[in-house]
Design a protein around this motif. Sequence first.
Motif, PDB file in Angstrom:
ATOM      1  N   ASP A   1      -6.270  -2.726  -1.810  1.00 28.81           N
ATOM      2  CA  ASP A   1      -5.167  -2.129  -2.567  1.00 28.81           C
ATOM      3  C   ASP A   1      -5.292  -0.626  -2.438  1.00 28.81           C
ATOM      4  O   ASP A   1      -6.200  -0.115  -1.768  1.00 28.81           O
ATOM      5  CB  ASP A   1      -5.124  -2.601  -4.025  1.00 28.81           C
ATOM      6  CG  ASP A   1      -6.287  -2.138  -4.877  1.00 28.81           C
ATOM      7  OD1 ASP A   1      -7.002  -1.184  -4.493  1.00 28.81           O
ATOM      8  OD2 ASP A   1      -6.492  -2.705  -5.957  1.00 28.81           O
ATOM      9  N   GLY A   2      -4.380   0.105  -3.043  1.00 22.86           N
ATOM     10  CA  GLY A   2      -4.447   1.555  -2.921  1.00 22.86           C
ATOM     11  C   GLY A   2      -3.447   2.231  -3.831  1.00 22.86           C
ATOM     12  O   GLY A   2      -2.586   1.584  -4.439  1.00 22.86           O
ATOM     13  N   GLU A   3      -3.592   3.554  -3.944  1.00 19.86           N
ATOM     14  CA  GLU A   3      -2.718   4.326  -4.819  1.00 19.86           C
ATOM     15  C   GLU A   3      -2.769   5.797  -4.447  1.00 19.86           C
ATOM     16  O   GLU A   3      -3.671   6.250  -3.737  1.00 19.86           O
ATOM     17  CB  GLU A   3      -3.132   4.156  -6.274  1.00 19.86           C
ATOM     18  CG  GLU A   3      -4.506   4.772  -6.593  1.00 19.86           C
ATOM     19  CD  GLU A   3      -4.888   4.639  -8.055  1.00 19.86           C
ATOM     20  OE1 GLU A   3      -4.097   5.057  -8.917  1.00 19.86           O
ATOM     21  OE2 GLU A   3      -5.981   4.104  -8.311  1.00 19.86           O
TER      22      GLU A   3
ATOM     23  N   LEU B   1       0.847  -1.184   0.000  1.00 19.22           N
ATOM     24  CA  LEU B   1       0.000   0.000   0.000  1.00 19.22           C
ATOM     25  C   LEU B   1       0.888   1.243   0.000  1.00 19.22           C
ATOM     26  O   LEU B   1       2.007   1.210   0.508  1.00 19.22           O
ATOM     27  CB  LEU B   1      -0.897   0.014   1.240  1.00 19.22           C
ATOM     28  CG  LEU B   1      -2.007  -1.021   1.247  1.00 19.22           C
ATOM     29  CD1 LEU B   1      -2.699  -1.051   2.600  1.00 19.22           C
ATOM     30  CD2 LEU B   1      -3.015  -0.728   0.142  1.00 19.22           C
TER      31      LEU B   1
ATOM     32  N   ILE C   1      -7.473   4.283  -0.587  1.00 13.48           N
ATOM     33  CA  ILE C   1      -7.433   2.873  -0.214  1.00 13.48           C
ATOM     34  C   ILE C   1      -8.734   2.252  -0.706  1.00 13.48           C
ATOM     35  O   ILE C   1      -9.822   2.748  -0.413  1.00 13.48           O
ATOM     36  CB  ILE C   1      -7.312   2.697   1.320  1.00 13.48           C
ATOM     37  CG1 ILE C   1      -6.057   3.392   1.849  1.00 13.48           C
ATOM     38  CG2 ILE C   1      -7.358   1.225   1.700  1.00 13.48           C
ATOM     39  CD1 ILE C   1      -4.748   2.841   1.321  1.00 13.48           C
TER      40      ILE C   1
ATOM     41  N   ALA D   1      -2.655  -5.714  -2.000  1.00  6.05           N
ATOM     42  CA  ALA D   1      -1.746  -5.585  -0.865  1.00  6.05           C
ATOM     43  C   ALA D   1      -2.109  -6.577   0.232  1.00  6.05           C
ATOM     44  O   ALA D   1      -1.256  -7.015   0.990  1.00  6.05           O
ATOM     45  CB  ALA D   1      -1.796  -4.169  -0.310  1.00  6.05           C
TER      46      ALA D   1
END
Length: 165
Positions: A50-52, A5, A132, A31
């Motif tokens: 997951d995330g970005e 993450l 997230i 993640a």
Amino acid sequence: MASPLPVPIEFRLPDGWRPAPPDEVGASGAAFVALHPEPDAGFTANITIDGEFPPDNVGLPELADESVQRLHEVAESVVVLNRHEVGSEAAPALTQRLTFSAVVGGMRRDLVQSQVYLAMLDVDDPRKRVVIRTYLTATAAQHDTVLPDFQEFVRTVRPDTGAVP
């Protein structure tokens, strides 16, 4: 390959759910993955994270649209059942529920996915916004049974500031 993450988070899994290595359960790019203890007709309900760091000009609805497009690449009959922007200006969030058909484990399955997008400020650099994403994927028959667990889980997701409670 599992992806870390962009910022550390903390959360609490609902009773009975167990962590699984993302790569071993076909969730490369995630993640974190947790599996429900009781499969339905050979499919195990799962929670994925997951995330970005999205570009500044990309909002939660655009990120949700991108998720729908990615799902179209691996599934059929993708339908957005509902989408709601929730949260506050300081902590915006978006929820959406999708139905789709996909081949999993050699069998075509009708699945439901509930998605929650949580926007948070980076604790190390508050000028940056991280998103997230949490997903619950279950069979159509089991989704409403495991949804309360997912809702409980989402309520516990927060930035991990490293502080001891």
